[in-house]
Design an enzyme around this catalytic site. Structure first.
Site, PDB file in Angstrom:
ATOM      1  N   ASP A   1       0.914  -1.260  -0.004  1.00 24.66           N
ATOM      2  CA  ASP A   1       0.219   0.030   0.136  1.00 24.66           C
ATOM      3  C   ASP A   1       1.007   1.359   0.020  1.00 24.66           C
ATOM      4  OD1 ASP A   1      -2.327   1.554   0.506  1.00 24.66           O
ATOM      5  OD2 ASP A   1      -1.678   1.874   2.258  1.00 24.66           O
TER       6      ASP A   1
ATOM      7  N   THR B   1       0.176   4.818   1.122  1.00 25.85           N
ATOM      8  CA  THR B   1       0.031   5.792   2.031  1.00 25.85           C
ATOM      9  C   THR B   1       0.237   5.150   3.304  1.00 25.85           C
ATOM     10  OG1 THR B   1      -1.316   6.983   0.960  1.00 25.85           O
ATOM     11  CG2 THR B   1      -1.042   7.727   3.069  1.00 25.85           C
TER      12      THR B   1
ATOM     13  N   ASP C   1      -1.409  -1.005   6.459  1.00 23.45           N
ATOM     14  CA  ASP C   1      -1.410  -0.477   7.622  1.00 23.45           C
ATOM     15  C   ASP C   1      -3.079  -0.058   7.887  1.00 23.45           C
ATOM     16  OD1 ASP C   1      -1.830   1.913   6.185  1.00 23.45           O
ATOM     17  OD2 ASP C   1      -0.581   3.057   7.440  1.00 23.45           O
TER      18      ASP C   1
END
Length: 616
Positions: free
Chosen positions: A311, A313, A509
């Site tokens: 991912d 960001t 996250d």
């Protein structure tokens, strides 16, 4: 009686050692054969007792264990009046079990140290404002807790007053103290090196980060990998097979001693212990270095990963937008930047926060009026002047003149992956700022190490626009970039790669990453992420450091190789012993058992090397 005998195995082994030494002294020192034989007989009977009881317990649950082989061999040796062999074989077996227990406990040292770090007491504020010590298990959420220099933080919480430096090694694996001030998060199990702070308890007991780490590590120890399940299944068939071979040996040769020796040499002790001890050592190393490996099966799967999806960001990037570049079209920047800061202070937009953080101004003029233009920005009155803060759409919508220079600069900023914040005062554009999420420091170097560790495909998948994702991919040298991806798109992409035969790890996250983390062969959660991401993942990087991601990848490969080495050692020893039994005339029960116990020690020591594993 059974409990008494099994509870004193080590004492029985010690008495055996004295009797065996005495027997050798009587035989070789004084030529007293009667004393020697009686000493060997008593030592043999004593040694058989705990081993036979363990064998009977195993047979009661329909398991033919190693204890069954040794019991039959030792009793058979007594039956043919080979008291010396019976005594030595049972002593070596008990000694090997003791040695195995001691060395296995050593491999668990990292995990023991982790549990011992758990705080037990807390200074909790009472109704009258005083602080009294209480058991940490009885601390409630919302309680105010005092932490002094040298004390452990008992809960996860937020600093209310005071400041200090915390050693967060128990959580992150990093020993460098971290400065904490009002409003900062602190974690249970960390140590306040200096200062005094008061904190509000946000998470207590097992819900703390430290409590979850201990729980995950303990669960990981109890889980079994495919290799361990194979060894367990193999042992259930292997041990009876050795019994059958021993019986056939006696049937064909009518040599009872040879048949009994086959049983001793066929003991699969090193094979049974080799794989679990490797896993325990690997998990222990990870726990000590801020990497949570959720079970031994994770170790084997992670070692095979050839594709990693990130991912963007909060994973490849810091997750907080910052002003990356700016340009001014006026000389009176100080006054105009105070106008900009004053207007942005009225907004809670992430870009506004980035601008305020960048300008870091304190004394701001008063904002009289604000008007939010949807999809554009804000119009405001500051000290009698009209201030517009927003994007190109806002400026065009207000009919402001946009010079070619401003237009070219805006396009250049956007090509470099920036979101644009333009500022105009009384219709004149005075500045543009390019704001973007920053690449995590050191990520590019760590990604190169991943390639060296055998990962073929490094892919970024993000919900951000394709241009920004492409920019990140180019900057980091990634294999592929996928933008405009919703959570379901990421999951479908993971499945697509798996169907192509790739072993996929996903690193994320956020809550939106949870489906992909669960679906991937290996889900890797950054410790700074959400609880959902951490719960659905297979690996947790407690301090979100990419260096620890590489450490975990290197560690799992080393652990997987260590398992294979231990299996080869164990099987190789059995084959060599059996070959020497049939093709030499000097192999016997005692020597065979000595070699067996030596092989158990070898596989344990080999596994213990993992405790010191570091990524070079």
């Amino acid at each position: 009686m059974q409990k008494l005998i099994l509870g004193n195995k080590n004492k029985i082994m010690a008495v055996q050692a004295v009797l065996i030494i005495g027997a050798f002294i009587a035989h070789y020192g004084f030529g007293n054969e009667i004393v020697a034989q009686w000493s060997f007989l008593i030592a043999g009977i004593m040694g058989i007792a705990p081993i036979l009881l363990q064998a009977i317990s195993a047979l009661q649950v329909k398991v033919v264990s190693i204890d069954v082989l040794v019991s039959i061999a030792a009793i058979g040796a007594l039956f043919i009046q080979n008291f010396e062999e019976s005594a030595i074989v049972t002593f070596l077996f008990l000694f090997g079990a003791w040695l195995e227990e001691k060395t296995l406990n050593y491999t668990r040292t990292s995990i023991k140290e982790l549990t011992e770090m758990a705080p037990e007491k807390a200074l909790v504020q009472q109704e009258d404002g005083s602080f009294e010590e209480e058991d940490v298990d009885f601390v409630d959420e919302g309680a105010i807790i005092l932490v002094r220099t040298g004390a452990k933080v008992p809960v996860d919480g937020t600093v209310l007053t005071g400041e200090g430096h915390l050693n967060e090694a128990s959580i992150t694996g990093e020993s460098v103290p971290v400065s904490k001030d009002e409003g900062d998060e602190v974690f249970a199990g960390t140590i306040l090196d200096n200062g005094t702070i008061q904190i509000r308890a946000d998470k207590v007991g097992e819900d703390t980060t430290f409590g979850r780490i201990i729980e995950l590590v303990e669960e990981a120890q109890d889980s079994k990998s495919e290799a361990e399940r194979f060894i367990d299944s193999f042992s259930k068939w292997y041990t009876p097979a050795v019994l059958v071979i021993g019986f056939l040996t006696w049937l064909l040769t009518r040599n009872v001693e040879l048949a009994i020796t086959v049983l001793v040499l066929g003991c699969p002790g090193a094979l049974v212990i080799g794989v679990p001890v490797s896993n325990v050592a690997g998990i222990g190393n990870g726990a000590r270095n801020g990497v949570l490996l959720k079970g031994s099966e994770v170790i084997q799967d992670f070692a095979k990963v050839d594709t990693i999806i990130f991912d963007k960001t909060g994973t490849l990037t810091v997750g907080n937008p910052e002003v990356a570049e700016e340009k001014f079209y006026t000389n009176n920047t100080e006054t105009y930047m105070s106008y900009l800061a004053a207007v942005e202070s009225e907004s809670d937009h992430p870009l506004a926060k980035a601008v305020l953080s960048h300008l870091a101004l304190i004394d701001l003029p008063e904002v009289d009026e604000t008007d939010v233009v949807k999809g554009g920005g804000i119009l405001a009155q500051v000290e009698g002047r009209t201030v517009a803060v927003g994007n190109l759409f806002l400026m065009e919508n207000q009919g402001y003149a946009i010079s070619e220079e401003v237009l070219l600069d805006t396009q250049a900023f956007e090509k470099r992956g920036n979101s644009i914040v333009m500022t105009a005062v009384d219709g004149e554009i005075i500045s543009i700022m390019g704001i973007r999420d920053q690449i995590r420091p050191g990520v590019k170097e760590q990604l190169e190490k991943m390639k060296q560790l055998g990962v073929k495909n490094l892919i970024v998948a993000s919900g951000d626009n394709q241009g920004t994702v492409d920019l990140v991919a180019r900057e980091l040298g990634l294999t592929e970039a996928r933008g405009h991806m919703l959570p379901e798109d990421k999951s479908e992409y993971v499945e697509e790669l798996q169907n192509d035969g790739q072993i996929v790890a996903f690193v994320g996250d956020g809550v939106n990453d949870a489906p992909s983390l669960a679906l991937a062969d290996i889900g890797i959660a950054m410790g700074s992420g959400t609880d959902v991401a951490m719960e659905t993942s297979d690996v947790v990087l407690v301090n979100s450091d990419f260096e620890h991601l590489n450490h975990s990848l290197s560690l799992t490969k080393a652990t997987s190789n260590n398992m294979i080495q231990n299996i080869v050692i164990a099987i190789g020893v059995v084959i060599a012993l059996v070959a020497m039994l049939f093709f030499t005339d000097w192999m016997n029960m005692s020597l065979g058992m000595l070699v067996h116990e030596g092989s158990i020690l070898v596989v344990i020591l080999n596994a213990m090397r993992l405790l010191g594993h570091n990524l070079k």
